[in-house]
Design a protein around this motif. Sequence first.
Motif, PDB file in Angstrom:
ATOM      1  N   SER A 130       0.924  -1.271   0.045  1.00 46.88           N
ATOM      2  CA  SER A 130       0.019   0.056  -0.013  1.00 46.88           C
ATOM      3  C   SER A 130       0.851   1.275   0.097  1.00 46.88           C
ATOM      4  O   SER A 130       1.937   1.096   0.463  1.00 46.88           O
ATOM      5  N   SER A 132       0.635   5.995  -0.994  1.00 50.80           N
ATOM      6  CA  SER A 132      -0.152   7.090  -1.542  1.00 50.80           C
ATOM      7  C   SER A 132       0.372   7.640  -2.687  1.00 50.80           C
ATOM      8  O   SER A 132       1.676   7.697  -2.708  1.00 50.80           O
ATOM      9  N   ALA A 166      -4.521  -0.636  -8.211  1.00 50.41           N
ATOM     10  CA  ALA A 166      -4.340   0.516  -7.291  1.00 50.41           C
ATOM     11  C   ALA A 166      -5.015   1.532  -7.565  1.00 50.41           C
ATOM     12  O   ALA A 166      -5.471   1.967  -8.872  1.00 50.41           O
ATOM     13  N   ALA A 177      -4.820   7.138  -1.224  1.00 56.08           N
ATOM     14  CA  ALA A 177      -4.506   5.854  -0.697  1.00 56.08           C
ATOM     15  C   ALA A 177      -4.548   4.695  -1.710  1.00 56.08           C
ATOM     16  O   ALA A 177      -5.815   4.653  -2.223  1.00 56.08           O
ATOM     17  N   SER A 178      -3.740   4.094  -2.105  1.00 52.61           N
ATOM     18  CA  SER A 178      -3.639   2.779  -3.051  1.00 52.61           C
ATOM     19  C   SER A 178      -4.681   1.817  -2.644  1.00 52.61           C
ATOM     20  O   SER A 178      -5.138   0.911  -3.743  1.00 52.61           O
ATOM     21  N   GLY A 179      -4.910   1.469  -1.518  1.00 54.82           N
ATOM     22  CA  GLY A 179      -5.823   0.267  -1.191  1.00 54.82           C
ATOM     23  C   GLY A 179      -4.604  -0.931  -1.124  1.00 54.82           C
ATOM     24  O   GLY A 179      -3.485  -0.467  -1.409  1.00 54.82           O
ATOM     25  N   ASP A 180      -4.947  -1.882  -0.410  1.00 51.04           N
ATOM     26  CA  ASP A 180      -4.030  -2.948  -0.655  1.00 51.04           C
ATOM     27  C   ASP A 180      -3.938  -3.838  -1.862  1.00 51.04           C
ATOM     28  O   ASP A 180      -4.824  -4.354  -2.347  1.00 51.04           O
TER      29      ASP A 180
END
Length: 183
Positions: A130, A132, A166, A177-180
Amino acid sequence: KGQNFNGATSVTVGGVSATYTVVDGETIEITIDESLTSGLIEITTAAGMATSGSELGIVGAGAVIYFEDFEADLGEFTAISAASDRDWRHSTYGGNGFAEMNGYGADTASDDWLISPAIDLTDAVDPMLSFSTARNFDGPPLKVLISTDYDGLNPATAAWTELTGATLSETSYAIVASGDLDL
């Protein structure tokens, strides 16, 4: 796992007391504080104290394998410029550090890489990535790539796989935020 755990009177991990349950003479279950990431296990019984031969390494949900916030510099990341005179660099805004790539006014379209150090995921269970991003202006979108054969010299000689899914910032310097991402 071990032996002679019956009658255990105390257990510590990394010098910190742990809650424990003796399952049988060869098995003891330990409950540790979530902030502990590693440490030697010491078990005391009436017969004496035994210390594990190696450190317990905590692997699991929430365990951070590698972290870089770019507050002071690019850390262990490597910036590589394949084209243009505008490259990845460390910058700050409002007292916050970050990695920045800005192709504005470049001599040619940018082809620049920001590559993390090799990260050993051998013992990782369901590793995730993850991060940003904050983007502004035009140009091709960022790509997130992984490689298992990058030699640390020339990214063009490695096999890269693009991680999709992402969430990336699209405009106005909005931090997203990209996310997981499943590695």
